[in-house]
Design an enzyme around this catalytic site. Structure first.
Site, mmCIF file in Angstrom:
data_model
loop_
_atom_site.group_PDB
_atom_site.id
_atom_site.type_symbol
_atom_site.label_atom_id
_atom_site.label_comp_id
_atom_site.label_asym_id
_atom_site.label_seq_id
_atom_site.Cartn_x
_atom_site.Cartn_y
_atom_site.Cartn_z
ATOM 1 N N PRO A 2 60.626 50.695 68.754
ATOM 2 C CA PRO A 2 60.736 51.816 67.808
ATOM 3 C C PRO A 2 60.307 51.392 66.404
ATOM 4 O O PRO A 2 60.619 50.295 65.964
ATOM 5 C CB PRO A 2 62.234 52.139 67.814
ATOM 6 C CG PRO A 2 62.812 51.452 68.987
ATOM 7 C CD PRO A 2 61.913 50.299 69.311
ATOM 8 N N GLU A 3 59.551 52.275 65.738
ATOM 9 C CA GLU A 3 59.139 52.031 64.354
ATOM 10 C C GLU A 3 59.794 53.108 63.484
ATOM 11 O O GLU A 3 60.641 53.848 63.950
ATOM 12 C CB GLU A 3 57.600 52.041 64.268
ATOM 13 C CG GLU A 3 56.977 50.971 65.161
ATOM 14 C CD GLU A 3 55.444 50.959 65.138
ATOM 15 O OE1 GLU A 3 54.852 51.332 64.111
ATOM 16 O OE2 GLU A 3 54.846 50.577 66.165
ATOM 17 N N LYS A 72 64.150 49.712 59.822
ATOM 18 C CA LYS A 72 64.379 50.090 61.223
ATOM 19 C C LYS A 72 65.854 49.987 61.604
ATOM 20 O O LYS A 72 66.201 50.049 62.781
ATOM 21 C CB LYS A 72 63.548 49.192 62.140
ATOM 22 C CG LYS A 72 62.051 49.400 61.975
ATOM 23 C CD LYS A 72 61.354 48.749 63.141
ATOM 24 C CE LYS A 72 60.048 48.134 62.749
ATOM 25 N NZ LYS A 72 59.515 47.294 63.832
ATOM 26 N N ARG A 142 66.244 45.260 77.584
ATOM 27 C CA ARG A 142 65.935 43.843 77.363
ATOM 28 C C ARG A 142 66.973 43.111 76.528
ATOM 29 O O ARG A 142 66.898 41.898 76.380
ATOM 30 C CB ARG A 142 64.530 43.718 76.745
ATOM 31 C CG ARG A 142 63.472 44.211 77.735
ATOM 32 C CD ARG A 142 62.087 44.074 77.200
ATOM 33 N NE ARG A 142 61.725 42.700 76.945
ATOM 34 C CZ ARG A 142 60.569 42.330 76.410
ATOM 35 N NH1 ARG A 142 59.686 43.244 76.088
ATOM 36 N NH2 ARG A 142 60.301 41.069 76.197
ATOM 37 N N ARG A 295 49.261 40.372 68.638
ATOM 38 C CA ARG A 295 49.419 41.803 68.907
ATOM 39 C C ARG A 295 48.035 42.415 69.087
ATOM 40 O O ARG A 295 47.076 41.994 68.443
ATOM 41 C CB ARG A 295 50.119 42.507 67.737
ATOM 42 C CG ARG A 295 51.397 41.845 67.269
ATOM 43 C CD ARG A 295 52.462 41.823 68.345
ATOM 44 N NE ARG A 295 52.856 43.167 68.765
ATOM 45 C CZ ARG A 295 53.761 43.911 68.139
ATOM 46 N NH1 ARG A 295 54.353 43.451 67.059
ATOM 47 N NH2 ARG A 295 54.071 45.115 68.584
#
Ligand code: ZN
Length: 305
Positions: A2-3, A72, A142, A295
């Protein structure tokens, strides 16, 4: 992961649901995701049953007064001068169900073969039950996410709340400030510049790709090579792309689920992120990808210069 738009979606949807709710009970199923105190590790890898017990004891009977976002991090304000900091990290989810919705089946992963299930599931690590019978579930496939309980007076000492750059959607994040920040990082690749949380808060892999497409700038460009008009386009793209993503409740890539169990709708609007090998929606060229510090960045070789 999530950003900013996804976390903002969670916060704005939870705020009216959680305000004035009184916690009847907290069930911690995975003590290692719980921390108490400002200086504790953000993700306690070893099982910490003392902290988990303390977390549940302090919160029992307390009222929630508000929900906010910083970068975040989700901050749940608690009456009695406490706050719960929630970091979703890679795969964390906060799902709220009213008492009459507790049998609702939810599709926790945006994968075709995943069947909707009821909560709690094997990925549910913390359950808040409120006095009206509603529940808030913290799921994490996770288990990189965490919940940390701190006193209001300790908030300034929380490291992860103080090492972020400016909030890009705030009005005080203006063009002059942005150009000044750019001038301090002349040698960085522009995608990595956007993704560094210490420079600007809340932008990760998805939105750096989309912002650079809108700004018509390739991700590998070096900051000091940007022209004046490119700097202005980049600033405008940051604001516009993030605002539009918030408006569409974020992108449900992988694990992102809204507190209601619904998905974000911005994913289908992505122009380049996750689209390597497909045609550009603007010019029809094939979208390319490249690695940036591990990335993958995707871009259109024709639309972006
Ligand atoms: Zn194109």
């Amino acid at each position: 992961m999530p950003e900013l738009p996804e976390v903002e979606t969670v916060v704005s949807e939870l705020r009216p649901l959680l305000k004035n709710k009184v916690i009847r009970q907290v069930e911690v199923r995975s003590p290692k995701l719980i921390a108490v105190g400002p200086l504790t590790l953000s993700n306690v890898r070893k099982s910490n049953s003392v902290a988990a017990k303390k977390f549940a004891q302090i919160l029992k009977g307390k009222k929630i007064t508000g929900v906010q976002r910083r970068a975040k991090l989700i901050i749940i304000d608690i009456a009695g001068k406490f706050a719960i900091l929630v970091h979703l990290k890679m795969t964390g989810q906060l799902i709220f169900l009213e008492k009459k919705q507790l049998n609702k089946k939810i599709k926790l992963l945006n994968i075709e073969t995943f069947q909707p299930i009821t909560l709690p599931s094997k990925w549910t690590h913390v359950i808040f039950t409120f006095t009206d019978g509603s529940k808030l579930f913290f799921n994490d496939l996770r288990q990189f996410g965490y919940l940390k309980l701190v006193k209001d007076s300790e908030i300034d000492q929380v490291k992860e709340l103080n090492e972020f750059g400016p909030e890009p959607l705030k009005i005080n994040f203006a063009i002059a400030k942005f150009i000044n920040i750019l001038s301090k990082r002349p040698k960085m690749k522009v995608k990595l510049f956007l993704m560094d949380p210490k420079i600007i808060a809340g932008i990760g892999n998805i939105y750096s790709d989309e912002i650079l497409f809108f700004a018509k700038i390739r991700p590998g460009r070096i900051v000091k090579t940007l022209t004046k008009s490119e700097e202005q386009r980049l600033f405008k793209a940051i604001k516009e792309v993030l605002k539009d993503a918030v408006r569409h409740n974020g992108s449900s890539v992988g694990d992102f689920v809204r507190p209601s169990g619904a998905w974000g709708k911005y994913g289908r609007l992505h122009k380049v992120y996750g689209r390597a090998g497909l045609k550009c929606k603007v010019c029809g060229s094939i979208i390319k990808s490249m690695k940036f510090s591990g990335r993958t960045g995707s871009f259109c070789p024709v639309c972006q210069k």
